[in-house]
Scaffold this active site. Sequence first.
Site, PDB file in Angstrom:
ATOM      1  N   GLU A  74      39.705  39.301  29.764  1.00 17.51           N
ATOM      2  CA  GLU A  74      40.163  39.982  30.973  1.00 17.51           C
ATOM      3  C   GLU A  74      41.227  41.000  30.578  1.00 17.51           C
ATOM      4  OE1 GLU A  74      41.428  37.399  34.113  1.00 17.51           O
ATOM      5  OE2 GLU A  74      39.561  36.276  34.135  1.00 17.51           O
ATOM      6  N   HIS A 126      39.473  38.953  39.132  1.00 18.95           N
ATOM      7  CA  HIS A 126      40.394  37.816  39.205  1.00 18.95           C
ATOM      8  C   HIS A 126      41.352  37.955  40.401  1.00 18.95           C
ATOM      9  CE1 HIS A 126      42.094  34.486  36.411  1.00 18.95           C
ATOM     10  NE2 HIS A 126      42.220  34.143  37.685  1.00 18.95           N
ATOM     11  N   ARG A 178      37.732  29.549  34.811  1.00 20.01           N
ATOM     12  CA  ARG A 178      38.231  30.357  33.704  1.00 20.01           C
ATOM     13  C   ARG A 178      37.049  30.911  32.918  1.00 20.01           C
ATOM     14  NH1 ARG A 178      42.390  30.780  35.918  1.00 20.01           N
ATOM     15  NH2 ARG A 178      44.502  30.330  35.159  1.00 20.01           N
TER      16      ARG A 178
END
Length: 305
Positions: free
Chosen positions: A249, A268, A221
């Site tokens: 993000e 991601h 993360r």
Amino acid sequence: MVLLVPDSTRPEHLEGLPKGVKVAFLPREDPLSEEALEAEFAVAPYGSARARRFFAELPNLKRLKVVQTLTAGVDWILPKLPAGVVLCDAAGVHDAPVAEWIVGAILAAYKRFPEFRDAQREGRWAYRWVEDLEGARLLFLGYGSIARATEARLAPFGVSFLRVARTAREGVHTLAELPELLPQADIVVNLLPLTPATERLLGHEHFARMKPGALFVNAGRGKTVDQEALVEAVRLGRIRFYTDVADPEPLPEGHPLWSLPEVFLTPHIAGSTPKLFERGFQLVREQVGRYVRGEPLLNVVQEGY
């Protein structure tokens, strides 16, 4: 028993559910059906827009007992669940694709593939020496199923391993030992989940203790890393940084990580493969069967992970 799933769920993914289980669907916009409102078990949608719709309907699901995610991380959903609802993550579902991404990232960094790709686009024959992966020492920060899958794929390359996690066990060091272990690692792979205890855990001290030129790979993360400290370490040339996650993000336009040297990022996508839902709903079917039979559920989230 009513099982609530996103309306994008393919019919073949629902085959093999236990007898007596009724399937209801979470639509994109339309109100929930009466049957859907009776759901005891729900599969959380994959994707931010559908997730927002699911969160909006949670107060109406009065009989809801269990939510199963299709993601390994649960920081995005855990604060939204009503008290008393059991949350299960998708540990195991993403092991293979994320492990493959990590291996690919490490090989790309060691063989300088992004650099050579840039040279190719510019029409330059950019000869240089590259590195051997054999003999490298890799430190896993977070040692769960994804780390074990990655280790199995890297062991044949002649890589050795250090393992660090929040809980000590045989062959696994604790976070308290991290400062002493970091200088030993050529590669550091961050797989920590995001919890209050891990938020911004990696900071200036940790990057300063890494080997000069060490490769830092983040497939966990983005928020487990102090971004200011990370950018400074990259800018000063202390580390190389390959990542599939960011904070925030999506990474905003103009962020230093877009243009700093020795940085490679993907948006991601490590776990986003066609087999995700096949693997995910195999777990869902297992979990629903356990729920119906009154057996213990797998992957129950406790203490944030």
